[in-house]
Design a protein around this motif. Structure first.
Motif, PDB file in Angstrom:
ATOM      1  N   GLY B  71      41.305 -36.516 -92.799  1.00 60.60           N
ATOM      2  CA  GLY B  71      42.358 -35.834 -92.037  1.00 60.60           C
ATOM      3  C   GLY B  71      41.818 -35.063 -90.852  1.00 60.60           C
ATOM      4  O   GLY B  71      40.606 -34.964 -90.635  1.00 60.60           O
ATOM      5  N   ILE B  72      42.743 -34.505 -90.069  1.00 64.01           N
ATOM      6  CA  ILE B  72      42.361 -33.653 -88.942  1.00 64.01           C
ATOM      7  C   ILE B  72      42.150 -32.230 -89.468  1.00 64.01           C
ATOM      8  O   ILE B  72      43.010 -31.674 -90.148  1.00 64.01           O
ATOM      9  N   ALA B  79      44.886 -31.630 -92.481  1.00 59.39           N
ATOM     10  CA  ALA B  79      46.144 -32.374 -92.604  1.00 59.39           C
ATOM     11  C   ALA B  79      45.817 -33.726 -93.214  1.00 59.39           C
ATOM     12  O   ALA B  79      44.986 -34.468 -92.693  1.00 59.39           O
ATOM     13  N   PRO B  81      45.724 -37.513 -94.058  1.00 59.37           N
ATOM     14  CA  PRO B  81      46.023 -38.639 -93.169  1.00 59.37           C
ATOM     15  C   PRO B  81      47.204 -39.497 -93.626  1.00 59.37           C
ATOM     16  O   PRO B  81      47.760 -40.233 -92.818  1.00 59.37           O
ATOM     17  N   TRP B  85      50.567 -33.778 -95.157  1.00 55.29           N
ATOM     18  CA  TRP B  85      50.579 -32.495 -95.860  1.00 55.29           C
ATOM     19  C   TRP B  85      49.377 -31.693 -95.362  1.00 55.29           C
ATOM     20  O   TRP B  85      48.332 -32.265 -95.062  1.00 55.29           O
TER      21      TRP B  85
END
Lengths: 811, 119
Positions: B71-72, B79, B81, B85
């Motif tokens: 995720g970022i 967050a 991917p 969420w």
């Protein structure tokens, strides 16, 4: 030392300001709140459903006691402030409670207007303003039979409907000749009257109330023509008056409300005011949506951030009477220089009137079918030129090629109807969350229910649900909204700042535009990365950590965490040796699924991330490059076989398709971009649902733009006709560059063109020849830096190796 | 795809009595990014935030098991991917109004080395 903020008024405007303030500066103030009512903060606009028995008082509480406690707010309920001493900076309540302030927020709202007629103080005469009024009405409904509502405006009709539902015999007295004449024209007013009459409400129009009859309790109402109407309950709903007496007595300048500036400050700089009690640029507002805009601005200044400005609001009206759909906004009457487009279908009970002036929407009245109200409202507020869409304006956005999701009316759906197909959210869940959790905006509904948070195609339906649940008071999603919660600047403002100030790093943009977060969020970082990349080709260093995983790993993540790999197949034309190479890769790496895609390519699904570089190495050796099937980028150029083989083909669509793909591959765009080329008007490549579609005709090529085959099917608009392949390339490059430079991140070409208008795109690409050539040049320049195969670079292990290897194989 | 990921992590011989193991060098994890460590107890994601803090979570989103490491990373959050969420890196808790919890492991940085406790 913590400063002291005192809030006079525990209503919706005051508490919304406190909520906004707590988000911005939770520890800046010690907050004290005085409320004249004995309740915690509740949702006044849902009083009508409580009266109608559709909701309970507990359902409409916005902030319970726990909320005040959690934020350390001292709440004095049932204490009315009777004086403000501005020299000592204190407020004093009727019971003597005193509080000092450094900043004061006045949010005293408004009072119902009481007609000065004899008998106005009799028992059984009430207004419709707070929970106590609703209680009185509900009690009366149990004991008595006849109710008279004075006032045929929005509030009066909602009261009448509620009392009718409580089993009372209801009459409405109205001074004007038609109902809701401040929102409706005669036609719509009469339709509304008929509909309410058929439910059993009696109307006395052009009727002036002279006296309320009775000894102790009300017995009836006498009109100017001596008609007497029996009444056990009289509800006065003739209007509201801003409550600014407290401020006026304290010497704060007032006109017909407390006069505030664009920062919601009164003439005393320590004193702010929001809500129905204020007069801003000569206007009072009585709906919640503008009050919330004021709250946001006021909080920004109370938090000493100090750049937000309130420029006034445009409002619209919806009636919260179950089963009656009615919408009104702006100048609904027309007049000098105005034109009206009208649809009247008495059989279906539908009436629509759009008022136009100077090619723009001035106002609208909708009765019976209000689905498109929000759309007209947007057109009106944004001042959008409507010449391009005038022929279909009356039929709504569903008839603008935006098919697939229009024409559904949420009011008529039952609670079990699925609204959001991505997340499986039903109507009932959404409406319950709106009331129970006090949601007012689309963003809030998305966060709490997930509805409309995935593909977004049900956004219109969710907005309608907000509108029907909250009536006029829901806060419509602003068209020009901030890029994300980290900033107050819009996409366009940020972009303009990047070029105007030569901002060349993400840090520089965040500092210049006063980002509130240290390193942004998953919404703004990818957008900024794209804007910088587009503005400074060859100069800006792409930030991999600000890209969504698919673009960072150059493959599509799947639900089990594996990836899919789609090699580029130019124009969808391949060879036996290419197919053999793909087959060998699939076998060598035991790839579980091999699938043909809609874009005429081959998808290899289920590849473990660690294996990606090796898969790419083999594909590179066979001559393949990345298909960018994972990116906000040029995806595919779909072609039909064209004149080379097809007996109908008039142009070489595969040849042109391949040339276009060779020219455009590798470009990053605001959202994914798909091209199509058909060799004759039979259009087997389905070019007219592509972002840029080319259709061969005998004399050359037709160029089509803004198509979409996904969430919302939209056929393209015809841009123009050109004669040579070189022309197609120039127009295509220029069009893509215009889209790259001017569309907002995550905006497909279809909504982009609907936003800016086809005329604008034509003007830039077709009419302005020099401009087109300049755009094309910039596109080609940018491509020199973009056309590097990311797979080949990563297959060697030289770039981003950390992305594909674990930190440690095992511990 | 069970929601709670709070099950016991099996102690591993490599961890020693103290439970701390060397995860790697700080500069091996990209800033505002993550790397994964395969352990006998499953995959653990090590996140490095923009202010050079390091956090370790089980590499499964409490929602549908998405790999959080992909995720970022922003602030002290990531967050997911798959469905976006957000999960707090210091606690493993989903950010409200979402609800859920993923397992969280202690991390220590000494010099440029990152240590992880997995028992």
């Amino acid at each position: 030392m913590t400063e002291k903020l005192v809030v006079v008024g525990n209503g919706m405007a005051g508490m919304r300001t406190v909520e906004e303030l707590l988000k911005l500066a939770p520890d800046k103030y010690a907050i004290t709140v005085f409320g004249a009512e004995p309740h915690v903060n509740y949702n006044r606009i849902l009083l009508s459903p409580v009266l109608a028995g559709e909701k309970q008082p507990d359902d409409i509480v916005l902030n319970g006691e726990a909320w005040y406690a959690e934020h350390g707010i001292s709440l004095h309920r049932g204490k009315k402030i009777e004086c403000i001493d501005r020299r000592e900076r204190t407020v004093t309540a009727t019971d003597g409670t005193m509080a000092r302030y450094d900043r004061l927020l006045v949010a005293t709202g408004s009072d119902p207007f009481i007609l000065p007629v004899p008998g106005k103080d009799l028992r059984g005469v009430v207004t419709f303003r707070d929970l106590a009024d609703v209680d009185a009405m509900l009690t009366a409904a149990k004991l008595f039979r006849h109710a008279v509502v004075i006032g045929g405006g929005l509030l009066g009709l909602e009261a009448a409907n509620g009392l009718l539902k409580q089993g009372m015999n209801v009459s409405v007295i109205h001074l004007g000749p038609t109902l809701m004449e401040r929102q409706l024209d005669d036609t719509a007013g009469n339709m509304l009257k008929q509909s309410l009459e058929s439910r059993g409400i009696r109307f006395f129009l052009e009727a002036k109330t002279m006296e309320i009859i009775g000894n102790q309790r009300v017995k009836g109402v006498r009109l100017a023509d001596d008609t007497e109407i029996t009444a056990d309950l009289v509800v006065m709903a003739v209007g509201i008056r801003p409550n600014f007496e407290l401020a006026r007595l304290a010497g704060i300048y007032c006109e017909h409300g407390i006069v505030v500036s664009d920062t919601l400050q009164t003439f005393d700089p320590r004193v702010y005011a929001v809500g129905e009690c204020v007069c801003h640029r000569g206007k009072n507002y009585g709906l919640v949506a503008p009050l919330f805009e004021q709250a946001r601005v006021c909080a920004n200044h109370l938090a000493a951030i100090g750049y937000a400005r309130y420029g006034g609001s445009v409002t619209s009206t919806k009636l919260k009477v179950t089963g009656i759909d009615l919408f009104s906004a702006g100048n609904y009457l027309g007049g000098e220089g105005c034109e009206e487009i009208v649809l009247k279908d008495p059989g279906r009970g539908v009436y629509k009137k759009i008022v136009l002036k100077d090619n723009r929407v001035q106002g609208a009245v909708l009765y019976g079918e209000t689905l498109d109200g929000a759309w007209y409202f947007d057109l009106m507020r944004d001042g959008t030129p409507i010449a391009d869409i005038r022929d279909a304006l009356l039929f709504g956005p569903a008839h603008l090629g935006d098919a697939g999701h229009g024409g559904r009316n949420v009011a008529a759906m039952n609670d079990a109807t699925e609204i959001c197909g991505c997340n499986g959210v039903c109507k009932g869940e959404i409406t319950r969350a709106i009331s129970a959790k006090g949601l007012f905006t689309l963003e809030e509904v998305r966060a709490h229910t997930k509805a409309s948070s995935s593909c977004g195609s049900c956004t219109g339906l969710v907005e309608q649900l907000l509108a029907t649940t909250l009536g006029s008071n829901y806060s419509q999603t602003p068209k020009e909204k901030p890029l994300c919660r980290c900033t107050d600047h819009t996409h366009d403002q940020v972009r303009a700042a990047i070029t105007a100030n030569s901002l060349k790093t993400m840090r520089a943009v965040m500092e210049h535009c006063q980002w509130r977060t240290p390193d942004g969020c998953p919404s703004c970082r990818p957008a900024l990365n794209y804007y910088l990349l587009c503005a400074w080709p060859g100069q800006y260093a792409d930030d991999a950590q600000s890209r969504f995983i698919n673009e960072r790993a150059h493959a599509n993540i799947q639900k089990d965490g594996t990836y899919s790999v789609v090699p580029r197949i130019w124009g969808g034309v391949t060879t036996p040796s290419e197919l053999r190479a793909i087959a060998e890769v699939a076998e060598k790496f035991a790839i579980p699924t091999v699938k043909l895609t809609g874009g005429q390519r081959i998808d290899l699904l289920g590849v473990k991330k660690e294996k990606l570089p090796a898969v790419w190495a083999d594909l590179s050796r066979a001559g393949f490059v990345s298909g960018h099937a994972y990116g906000k980028a040029l995806r595919t150029v779909k072609t039909c076989v064209g004149s080379e083989w097809c007996r109908f083909g008039v142009q070489d669509s595969t040849g042109l398709g391949i040339a276009l793909e060779k020219m455009t591959w590798g470009t990053w765009t605001p959202h994914k971009t798909k091209l199509g080329v058909s060799g004759c008007p039979r259009n087997c490549a389905e070019a007219t649902i592509k972002d840029f579609g080319v259709v061969g005709v005998d004399s050359g090529w037709e160029l089509h733009v803004g198509g979409n085959g996904g969430v919302k099917v939209r056929a393209t608009d015809l841009l123009c006709k050109v004669h040579t392949d070189a022309d197609v390339k120039e127009y295509c490059g220029a069009y893509l560059q215009l889209y790259r430079e001017e569309a907002r991140y995550l905006e497909r070409t279809a909504p982009w063109i609907e936003r800016v208008g086809l005329s604008y795109v034509k003007q830039r690409i077709v009419e302005d020849g020099d401009g087109r050539k300049a755009l094309y040049r910039r596109f080609l320049e940018s491509q020199q830096h973009a056309q590097k195969d990311p797979w080949a670079e990563r297959a060697t292990g030289k770039i981003a190796q950390h992305e594909f290897t674990p930190l440690k194989a095992a511990v | 795809m069970s929601g709670k990921a709070a099950e016991k992590i099996i102690p591993l011989s490599a961890a020693g009595a103290s439970g701390w193991v060397v995860a790697g060098r700080l500069d091996e994890i990209p800033r505002a990014g993550a790397r994964v460590i395969h352990t006998a107890a499953g995959e653990i994601a090590l996140f490095r935030t923009v202010d050079d803090r390091v956090f370790a979570l089980r590499d499964r989103c409490p929602h549908q098991g998405g790999p959080l490491s992909q995720g970022i990373v922003y602030g002290h959050k990531v967050a997911c991917p798959l469905h976006n969420w957000s999960v707090a890196l210091d606690s493993g808790a989903a950010i409200a109004p979402d609800e859920g919890q993923t397992a969280c492991f202690p991390v220590r940085i000494e010099g440029d080395m990152v240590y992880l406790a997995i028992c």
